[in-house]
Design a protein around this motif. Structure first.
Motif, PDB file in Angstrom:
ATOM      1  N   PRO A 272       6.232  -2.617  -0.929  1.00  0.00           N
ATOM      2  CA  PRO A 272       5.493  -1.339  -1.021  1.00  0.00           C
ATOM      3  C   PRO A 272       5.929  -0.303   0.011  1.00  0.00           C
ATOM      4  O   PRO A 272       5.925   0.893  -0.274  1.00  0.00           O
ATOM      5  CB  PRO A 272       4.032  -1.754  -0.817  1.00  0.00           C
ATOM      6  CG  PRO A 272       4.100  -3.065  -0.104  1.00  0.00           C
ATOM      7  CD  PRO A 272       5.336  -3.743  -0.620  1.00  0.00           C
TER       8      PRO A 272
ATOM      9  N   LYS B  47       3.507   2.846  -7.523  1.00  0.00           N
ATOM     10  CA  LYS B  47       3.741   1.408  -7.337  1.00  0.00           C
ATOM     11  C   LYS B  47       3.304   0.965  -5.950  1.00  0.00           C
ATOM     12  O   LYS B  47       2.641  -0.070  -5.788  1.00  0.00           O
ATOM     13  CB  LYS B  47       5.225   1.093  -7.540  1.00  0.00           C
ATOM     14  CG  LYS B  47       5.711   1.222  -8.972  1.00  0.00           C
ATOM     15  CD  LYS B  47       7.198   0.871  -9.067  1.00  0.00           C
ATOM     16  CE  LYS B  47       7.691   0.978 -10.518  1.00  0.00           C
ATOM     17  NZ  LYS B  47       9.121   0.620 -10.636  1.00  0.00           N
ATOM     18  N   SER B  48       3.665   1.750  -4.956  1.00  0.00           N
ATOM     19  CA  SER B  48       3.309   1.422  -3.577  1.00  0.00           C
ATOM     20  C   SER B  48       1.803   1.493  -3.361  1.00  0.00           C
ATOM     21  O   SER B  48       1.197   0.589  -2.758  1.00  0.00           O
ATOM     22  CB  SER B  48       4.025   2.386  -2.631  1.00  0.00           C
ATOM     23  OG  SER B  48       3.660   2.160  -1.294  1.00  0.00           O
TER      24      SER B  48
ATOM     25  N   ASN C 115      -0.660   1.228  -5.484  1.00  0.00           N
ATOM     26  CA  ASN C 115      -1.389   0.175  -6.202  1.00  0.00           C
ATOM     27  C   ASN C 115      -1.321  -1.169  -5.488  1.00  0.00           C
ATOM     28  O   ASN C 115      -2.093  -2.078  -5.809  1.00  0.00           O
ATOM     29  CB  ASN C 115      -0.864   0.041  -7.628  1.00  0.00           C
ATOM     30  CG  ASN C 115      -1.369   1.161  -8.535  1.00  0.00           C
ATOM     31  OD1 ASN C 115      -2.482   1.655  -8.359  1.00  0.00           O
ATOM     32  ND2 ASN C 115      -0.565   1.563  -9.506  1.00  0.00           N
ATOM     33  N   LYS C 116      -0.416  -1.279  -4.540  1.00  0.00           N
ATOM     34  CA  LYS C 116      -0.332  -2.503  -3.727  1.00  0.00           C
ATOM     35  C   LYS C 116      -1.082  -2.341  -2.404  1.00  0.00           C
ATOM     36  O   LYS C 116      -1.006  -3.204  -1.535  1.00  0.00           O
ATOM     37  CB  LYS C 116       1.130  -2.860  -3.471  1.00  0.00           C
ATOM     38  CG  LYS C 116       1.894  -3.271  -4.726  1.00  0.00           C
ATOM     39  CD  LYS C 116       3.369  -3.484  -4.435  1.00  0.00           C
ATOM     40  CE  LYS C 116       4.120  -3.844  -5.724  1.00  0.00           C
ATOM     41  NZ  LYS C 116       5.578  -3.973  -5.492  1.00  0.00           N
TER      42      LYS C 116
ATOM     43  N   ASN D 162      -0.630   0.101  -0.135  1.00  0.00           N
ATOM     44  CA  ASN D 162       0.129   0.723   0.948  1.00  0.00           C
ATOM     45  C   ASN D 162      -0.459   2.097   1.285  1.00  0.00           C
ATOM     46  O   ASN D 162      -0.538   2.972   0.425  1.00  0.00           O
ATOM     47  CB  ASN D 162       1.601   0.849   0.547  1.00  0.00           C
ATOM     48  CG  ASN D 162       2.455   1.428   1.656  1.00  0.00           C
ATOM     49  OD1 ASN D 162       2.545   2.636   1.798  1.00  0.00           O
ATOM     50  ND2 ASN D 162       3.066   0.562   2.443  1.00  0.00           N
TER      51      ASN D 162
END
Length: 341
Positions: A44, A73-74, A76-77, A79
């Protein structure tokens, strides 16, 4: 080295070093390469860093859509940097349709993780009512959290709350203190606000020379308000030797950025021949730009030009139109002129 051994986290951190020039010579191309390696493994931090490269066009051609995808993407993790950046995309409409509510959602996630810039951005949303109901108390709380972490923009926001009594009891002294903290970190908006404190004697004894000092710092950073205020000092001779030519120089810089006050003031310089050869036609051009932005002084001045036939063909109907717009905003001189018709 962990990065050379394929460690995704190490690759992401090495990308940070090259991007920000921490412990290495700043090199956006190398930052892009290492972020790419990290992101390709699903890291992330690497994804948010790679998104930053695409967003800013550093080491790669600018691509807001690709940046948005990577930030998503980052984020949603979990970050925090990805969450903040994703919020900025939604707030500005870069890479995705503008959506203040979504911006608030992601700023909140990052702010709750203690991210100072997100706390400041969330404070802005609450202050202006973007994506959330306007709530000065909430704005004050988020600005406070950001400011206490040393975030200059948050400190300036907190100063605004104290200056106007939004979400907290009004205190010029507190406003001055927070503007000072932010201005000393180079925040151009705070430098203007601090200059105004010195210029008007609010929260501190009036000192025009100090006002000029801070207006100059902001103006040299390209801040249009700093440029306009600095021009005003040169025009009036407050805190600096009167110099109409320098006033025109700074009014011009601000006016060319779209500042309606500066456009009106520049028009007046051309009308009177202050610091520049007298040119009523140029004066009218600048008055029109400012008047169309709703500047009441410019509307009044433009009305006078049409009434007198200065810089434009004499036209009573057009004069009345602009004078009425100014009068509707409470411009007393415009109302007096209308009474003459």
């Amino acid at each position: 080295m962990a990065a050379n051994q394929g460690n995704a986290s190490g690759q992401g951190y090495l990308g940070d070093c090259y991007y920000f020039g921490n412990g290495a010579v700043q090199d956006y191309t190398k930052a892009f390469e290492w972020y790419t390696r990290s992101a390709s493994q699903g890291n992330p931090n690497g994804q948010s860093g790679l998104g930053l490269c695409y967003y800013s066009g550093s080491g790669v051609s600018q691509d807001y859509v690709q940046a948005f995808r990577l930030f998503t993407k980052s984020a949603n993790k979990g970050n925090v940097f990805g969450q903040h950046a994703l919020g900025r995309c939604y707030y500005s409409g870069n890479g995705v349709d503008r959506n203040y509510s979504k911006a608030v959602e992601w700023f909140t996630k990052a702010a709750n993780q203690g991210h100072a810039s997100s706390q400041d951005d969330l404070g802005d949303c609450c202050y202006h009512g973007n994506g959330v109901d306007q709530d000065y108390s909430e704005a004050f709380e988020w600005y406070s959290k950001s400011a206490k972490q040393g975030n200059a923009s948050g400190q300036n926001g907190l100063g605004l709350c104290y200056e106007y009594g939004y979400g907290v009891a009004q205190s010029w002294t507190q406003a001055f203190e927070w503007y000072t903290k932010a201005a000393q970190q180079g925040n151009a908006v705070a430098q203007v606000n601090l200059g105004l404190c010195y210029y008007n004697g609010t929260g501190i004894d009036r000192e025009y020379s100090k006002a000029v000092e801070w207006f100059t710092k902001a103006a040299n950073q390209g801040n249009s308000y700093g440029q306009d205020n600095l021009a005003e000092c040169y025009y009036t001779g407050n805190g600096v030797d009167q110099d109409y030519a320098r006033a025109v120089e700074w009014y011009s810089r601000s006016a060319n950025q779209g500042s309606p006050d500066a456009q009106n003031n520049l028009g007046t310089c051309y009308y009177n021949g202050s610091g520049v050869s007298r040119d009523p036609v140029k004066a009218v051009e600048w008055y029109i730009k400012a008047a169309h932005q709703g500047n009441a002084n410019a509307q009044f001045n433009l009305g006078l030009c049409y009434q007198l036939g200065q810089g434009a063909a004499k036209n009573g109907e057009t004069a009345r139109y602009w004078l009425q717009l100014a009068a509707d905003q409470g411009h007393t001189q415009a109302q007096d002129k209308l009474d003459e018709f």
